[in-house]
Motif scaffolding. Sequence first.
Motif, PDB file in Angstrom:
ATOM      1  N   ILE A 123      24.981  37.514  33.654  1.00 37.76           N
ATOM      2  CA  ILE A 123      26.078  37.435  34.281  1.00 37.76           C
ATOM      3  C   ILE A 123      27.436  38.444  33.745  1.00 37.76           C
ATOM      4  O   ILE A 123      27.462  38.624  32.501  1.00 37.76           O
ATOM      5  CB  ILE A 123      26.718  36.181  33.877  1.00 37.76           C
ATOM      6  N   ILE A 124      27.953  39.271  34.806  1.00 36.46           N
ATOM      7  CA  ILE A 124      28.761  40.256  34.444  1.00 36.46           C
ATOM      8  C   ILE A 124      30.175  40.207  34.648  1.00 36.46           C
ATOM      9  O   ILE A 124      31.216  40.744  34.084  1.00 36.46           O
ATOM     10  CB  ILE A 124      28.269  41.612  34.704  1.00 36.46           C
ATOM     11  N   THR A 125      30.426  38.850  35.397  1.00 35.69           N
ATOM     12  CA  THR A 125      31.697  38.653  35.629  1.00 35.69           C
ATOM     13  C   THR A 125      32.250  37.675  34.506  1.00 35.69           C
ATOM     14  O   THR A 125      31.489  37.333  33.721  1.00 35.69           O
ATOM     15  CB  THR A 125      32.046  37.876  37.039  1.00 35.69           C
ATOM     16  N   ALA A 126      33.427  37.315  34.719  1.00 31.47           N
ATOM     17  CA  ALA A 126      34.060  36.615  33.558  1.00 31.47           C
ATOM     18  C   ALA A 126      33.705  35.006  33.532  1.00 31.47           C
ATOM     19  O   ALA A 126      33.738  34.395  34.659  1.00 31.47           O
ATOM     20  CB  ALA A 126      35.452  36.596  33.435  1.00 31.47           C
ATOM     21  N   LEU A 136      46.428  33.188  31.463  1.00 33.66           N
ATOM     22  CA  LEU A 136      46.372  34.454  31.219  1.00 33.66           C
ATOM     23  C   LEU A 136      47.233  35.265  32.266  1.00 33.66           C
ATOM     24  O   LEU A 136      47.777  36.130  31.960  1.00 33.66           O
ATOM     25  CB  LEU A 136      44.952  34.950  31.333  1.00 33.66           C
ATOM     26  N   LEU A 137      47.287  34.696  33.644  1.00 28.34           N
ATOM     27  CA  LEU A 137      48.067  35.408  34.491  1.00 28.34           C
ATOM     28  C   LEU A 137      49.526  34.884  34.146  1.00 28.34           C
ATOM     29  O   LEU A 137      50.463  36.023  34.840  1.00 28.34           O
ATOM     30  CB  LEU A 137      47.845  34.699  35.875  1.00 28.34           C
ATOM     31  N   LYS A 138      50.015  34.348  33.632  1.00 27.24           N
ATOM     32  CA  LYS A 138      51.336  34.147  32.948  1.00 27.24           C
ATOM     33  C   LYS A 138      51.716  35.106  32.209  1.00 27.24           C
ATOM     34  O   LYS A 138      53.041  35.518  32.144  1.00 27.24           O
ATOM     35  CB  LYS A 138      51.509  32.742  32.463  1.00 27.24           C
ATOM     36  N   ASN A 139      50.814  35.860  31.508  1.00 26.84           N
ATOM     37  CA  ASN A 139      50.990  36.996  30.644  1.00 26.84           C
ATOM     38  C   ASN A 139      51.920  38.091  31.604  1.00 26.84           C
ATOM     39  O   ASN A 139      52.472  39.098  30.986  1.00 26.84           O
ATOM     40  CB  ASN A 139      50.060  37.304  29.475  1.00 26.84           C
ATOM     41  N   GLU A 211      41.835  40.742  28.390  1.00 27.08           N
ATOM     42  CA  GLU A 211      42.769  41.794  28.942  1.00 27.08           C
ATOM     43  C   GLU A 211      42.792  41.899  30.374  1.00 27.08           C
ATOM     44  O   GLU A 211      44.040  42.296  30.898  1.00 27.08           O
ATOM     45  CB  GLU A 211      42.375  43.375  28.049  1.00 27.08           C
ATOM     46  N   TYR A 212      41.972  42.168  31.171  1.00 28.69           N
ATOM     47  CA  TYR A 212      41.910  42.244  32.476  1.00 28.69           C
ATOM     48  C   TYR A 212      42.666  41.206  33.174  1.00 28.69           C
ATOM     49  O   TYR A 212      43.392  41.777  33.984  1.00 28.69           O
ATOM     50  CB  TYR A 212      40.300  42.202  32.746  1.00 28.69           C
ATOM     51  N   TYR A 213      42.540  40.041  32.829  1.00 23.02           N
ATOM     52  CA  TYR A 213      43.406  39.156  33.462  1.00 23.02           C
ATOM     53  C   TYR A 213      44.892  38.876  32.971  1.00 23.02           C
ATOM     54  O   TYR A 213      45.683  38.377  33.776  1.00 23.02           O
ATOM     55  CB  TYR A 213      42.663  37.684  33.348  1.00 23.02           C
ATOM     56  N   LYS A 218      47.424  44.897  38.273  1.00 19.75           N
ATOM     57  CA  LYS A 218      46.766  46.116  38.285  1.00 19.75           C
ATOM     58  C   LYS A 218      45.379  46.160  38.533  1.00 19.75           C
ATOM     59  O   LYS A 218      45.036  47.220  39.313  1.00 19.75           O
ATOM     60  CB  LYS A 218      47.032  46.947  36.997  1.00 19.75           C
ATOM     61  N   HIS A 219      44.810  45.248  38.711  1.00 19.10           N
ATOM     62  CA  HIS A 219      43.173  45.114  39.332  1.00 19.10           C
ATOM     63  C   HIS A 219      43.227  44.788  40.608  1.00 19.10           C
ATOM     64  O   HIS A 219      41.934  44.427  41.000  1.00 19.10           O
ATOM     65  CB  HIS A 219      42.572  44.391  38.319  1.00 19.10           C
ATOM     66  N   ILE A 220      44.019  44.241  41.504  1.00 19.30           N
ATOM     67  CA  ILE A 220      44.076  43.812  42.850  1.00 19.30           C
ATOM     68  C   ILE A 220      44.131  44.787  43.581  1.00 19.30           C
ATOM     69  O   ILE A 220      44.697  45.893  43.751  1.00 19.30           O
ATOM     70  CB  ILE A 220      45.392  43.040  43.001  1.00 19.30           C
ATOM     71  N   PHE A 221      42.812  44.845  44.361  1.00 14.24           N
ATOM     72  CA  PHE A 221      42.452  46.450  45.062  1.00 14.24           C
ATOM     73  C   PHE A 221      42.756  46.377  46.564  1.00 14.24           C
ATOM     74  O   PHE A 221      43.231  47.486  46.935  1.00 14.24           O
ATOM     75  CB  PHE A 221      40.864  46.280  44.800  1.00 14.24           C
TER      76      PHE A 221
END
Length: 344
Positions: A123-126, A136-139, A211-213, A218-221
Amino acid sequence: MIVVKREGVILETTNLDFENESVINPAVIVANGEIHMFYRAVKTGNISSIGYCRLENPLKVVYRAKKPILFPSLDYESHGIEDPRIVKIEDTYYMTYTAYDGDNTVGALATSKDLKHFTRSGIITAKISYSKFVELLKNDNNPHHNKYFRLFNQREIATNTGKPLYLLDKDLVMFPHKINGKFFFLHRIRPDIQFMAINKIDDLTPTFWKEYYSKFNKHIFFEPHYNHESSYIGAGCPPIKVDEGWLMIYHSVYDTTDGYVYSASVALLNKFNPSIEIARLPYPLLKPEKDYETKGIVNRVCFPTGAIIWEDRLYIYYGAADKCIACASVPVRDLIDELLNYTK
């Protein structure tokens, strides 16, 4: 509007146990002048494995394996290996797929040097719960994220037996070249497409994902924009590099009183920074119209997962009504010219 030629059904089910329910959503790649197709083969009970066939041209199958090339053998994929996509970067083939364990759908990876033997990378996704995702999104503190809190993403932390439940993450797709020296992936947490860029596969650690979430915006493509993609979108075929940029075939979904309608749509992205959208067709490139697209296990579905350029035509392979594999084609030059009529 550009005219797309429907080439018809390419692959159907057989009486073999591993593919007696449906064959859909193939990965397709050209190697040594031959076309290799790795498809989702579904057996009774909705258990998926990866079947294989070879084509001598975009429409003619000349060999079809009687056994799956990849089948569920680990806990995280115990109920299915689904919806493969494949690319070659340097001397390695990378096959991404959705792994399903009966409760969780996550993105997984397998690699090969010869398209015959594949090694799983896991598995390579979270592996992250919905509640942790929200925390995490609240950060990031960005109101843009409100749509990610809708019912379609909400899940409990665990099942009644204590098995962890993860945020649903599907449609893991790699670009077929490194971009600025990095592997570039697309994945999908509804309703948008997100990306990740990494130096090496081993970088995808729990620390990376935290860190990503925490900086999710910035990761919404790529986001829905038109009516035919108003419900959600997802990565489709691995993007194809052309002189003008990257051709991205994706699936777009809208809701009706009869349920969702899945279409194949297309955009043109910047060659050096694909997060910059150059153009997008304001209508679907391919929407369900034929009987084999409108009636099946899931009605009204054109789900693109593989595309190649062959003699100046773009051939798009897609799951039709979750029952069979079909193909449609369009001249590459015509498609690019049409896209450039809708530049941003």
